[in-house]
Design an enzyme around this catalytic site. Structure first.
Site, PDB file in Angstrom:
ATOM      1  N   LYS A   1       0.839  -1.220   0.000  1.00  0.00           N
ATOM      2  CA  LYS A   1       0.000   0.000   0.000  1.00  0.00           C
ATOM      3  C   LYS A   1       0.862   1.254   0.000  1.00  0.00           C
ATOM      4  O   LYS A   1       0.683   2.169   0.802  1.00  0.00           O
ATOM      5  CB  LYS A   1      -0.963  -0.010   1.185  1.00  0.00           C
ATOM      6  CG  LYS A   1      -1.858  -1.268   1.187  1.00  0.00           C
ATOM      7  CD  LYS A   1      -2.827  -1.304   2.331  1.00  0.00           C
ATOM      8  CE  LYS A   1      -3.682  -2.547   2.327  1.00  0.00           C
ATOM      9  NZ  LYS A   1      -2.944  -3.795   2.648  1.00  0.00           N
TER      10      LYS A   1
HETATM   11  O1  NUP Z   1      -9.335  -3.853   1.430  1.00  0.00           O
HETATM   12  C1  NUP Z   1      -8.431  -4.603   1.750  1.00  0.00           C
HETATM   13  N1  NUP Z   1      -8.676  -5.622   2.616  1.00  0.00           N
HETATM   14  C2  NUP Z   1      -7.727  -6.529   2.993  1.00  0.00           C
HETATM   15  O2  NUP Z   1      -8.032  -7.432   3.780  1.00  0.00           O
HETATM   16  C3  NUP Z   1      -7.129  -4.504   1.225  1.00  0.00           C
HETATM   17  C4  NUP Z   1      -6.150  -5.411   1.587  1.00  0.00           C
HETATM   18  N2  NUP Z   1      -4.939  -5.319   1.040  1.00  0.00           N
HETATM   19  N3  NUP Z   1      -6.450  -6.413   2.478  1.00  0.00           N
HETATM   20  C5  NUP Z   1      -5.385  -7.397   2.837  1.00  0.00           C
HETATM   21  O3  NUP Z   1      -5.784  -8.689   2.357  1.00  0.00           O
HETATM   22  C6  NUP Z   1      -5.138  -7.573   4.315  1.00  0.00           C
HETATM   23  O4  NUP Z   1      -4.215  -6.624   4.784  1.00  0.00           O
HETATM   24  C7  NUP Z   1      -4.598  -8.985   4.370  1.00  0.00           C
HETATM   25  O5  NUP Z   1      -3.239  -9.022   3.941  1.00  0.00           O
HETATM   26  C8  NUP Z   1      -5.431  -9.692   3.318  1.00  0.00           C
HETATM   27  C9  NUP Z   1      -6.709 -10.331   3.861  1.00  0.00           C
HETATM   28  O6  NUP Z   1      -6.417 -11.352   4.764  1.00  0.00           O
HETATM   29  P1  NUP Z   1      -7.502 -12.391   5.350  1.00  0.00           P
HETATM   30  O7  NUP Z   1      -8.615 -11.596   5.921  1.00  0.00           O
HETATM   31  O8  NUP Z   1      -7.946 -13.264   4.194  1.00  0.00           O
HETATM   32  O9  NUP Z   1      -6.717 -13.160   6.371  1.00  0.00           O
END
Ligand code: NUP
Length: 267
Positions: free
Chosen positions: A89
């Site tokens: 990010k």
């Molecule tokens: O909107 C977002 N939501 C999200 O969960 C953007 C993200 N980048 N993430 C990332 O996706 C979050 O930081 C984590 O690395 C992954 C979701 O993980 P999980 O909920 O499947 O364990």
């Protein structure tokens, strides 16, 4: 090779749009196992079921030098045809952003990165200019606080639209190299289908199924498109921490297989 071509090829080859999140939270690792060995076992067990891996930098940075080393080594251990996404990010003023892009793409060797649009075009430019790499711009994220700013309405450009819609529009405008996609949270499928209608060809990276409660069938229905890699669905904890016992890697393989099949049955 362009990132989205590599992703399309991989999706076709493995018949999966599942992206596995390698988020090795140190407090959840099996007893006595470091991040690198944990990742190696998870990758060996799950690679046939996924079209990509996504590594969230937070878990590597939190583990200090060992974690940063594991970040670089993990990218190297992922089989060649599988795209690897840096969930960092990033974005900053131009010269700083250039250093971020160089660290992620040149030093660490990632194929793609997530970036934050809040600072505007010049903050993303060093990423966008890398036409051999992909970028996913945060558009409508999966967390509850996403509504604080992303859902606010504005009358910019004459029509009443939410900020996340403006982000999607800008991403499309900046996409002359065809290397831009959007991060769209799985927990808000109305927003997902709204942007899909506006941008039928834009690739979406969708996190938030499983642990965060995003509903699979609704995500596929709202986000699907004709490009093989135009919708990829990320799951991290539900797969890599499917079990904390001695058979954690086979439990991860089973969780990945079952999620891949579940997604494919909705496609
Ligand atoms: O909107 C977002 N939501 C999200 O969960 C953007 C993200 N980048 N993430 C990332 O996706 C979050 O930081 C984590 O690395 C992954 C979701 O993980 P999980 O909920 O499947 O364990």
């Amino acid at each position: 090779m362009r990132f989205f071509d590599k992703l399309d090829d991989r999706v076709r080859a493995c018949n999966s749009i599942l992206c596995i999140g390698l988020d090795p939270d140190s407090s959840k690792l099996p007893q006595g196992l470091g991040i690198m060995e944990f990742n190696r076992k998870i990758i060996n067990a799950t690679s046939e079921f996924c079209c990509a891996y996504k590594l969230n930098f937070a878990f590597y940075e939190a583990a200090g030098a060992e974690g940063l080393n594991a970040l670089k080594e993990t990218v190297k251990m992922i089989p060649g045809g599988i795209p690897v996404i840096a969930d960092a990010k990033r974005a900053d003023i131009g010269n700083t952003s250039r250093a971020y892009a160089s660290a992620i793409f040149d030093y660490l060797g990632f194929d793609a990165a997530t970036v934050n649009p809040y600072m505007g075009f010049d903050s993303l430019q060093p990423f966008i200019e890398r036409d051999d790499r992909g970028i996913f711009i945060l558009c409508r994220t999966s967390n509850p606080g996403a509504a604080d700013f992303q859902d606010l309405f504005t009358s910019y450009s004459g029509s009443r639209r939410a900020i996340f819609e403006l982000v999607a529009g800008k991403a499309d405008e900046w996409n002359s190299r065809g290397n831009i996609g959007l991060v769209m949270g799985a927990t808000h499928t109305d927003e997902l289908s709204l942007i899909r209608k506006e941008l039928p060809e834009m690739p979406f990276l969708v996190p938030g199924v499983g642990a965060q409660g995003g509903e699979l069938a609704a995500v596929v229905e709202s986000g699907k498109t004709f490009n093989p890699g135009g919708l990829i669905i990320n799951s991290s904890r539900q797969i890599i921490f499917a079990s904390s016992g001695p058979y954690f890697s086979s439990a991860a393989a089973e969780a990945a297989r079952s999620l891949r099949d579940g997604i494919n049955s909705c496609r």
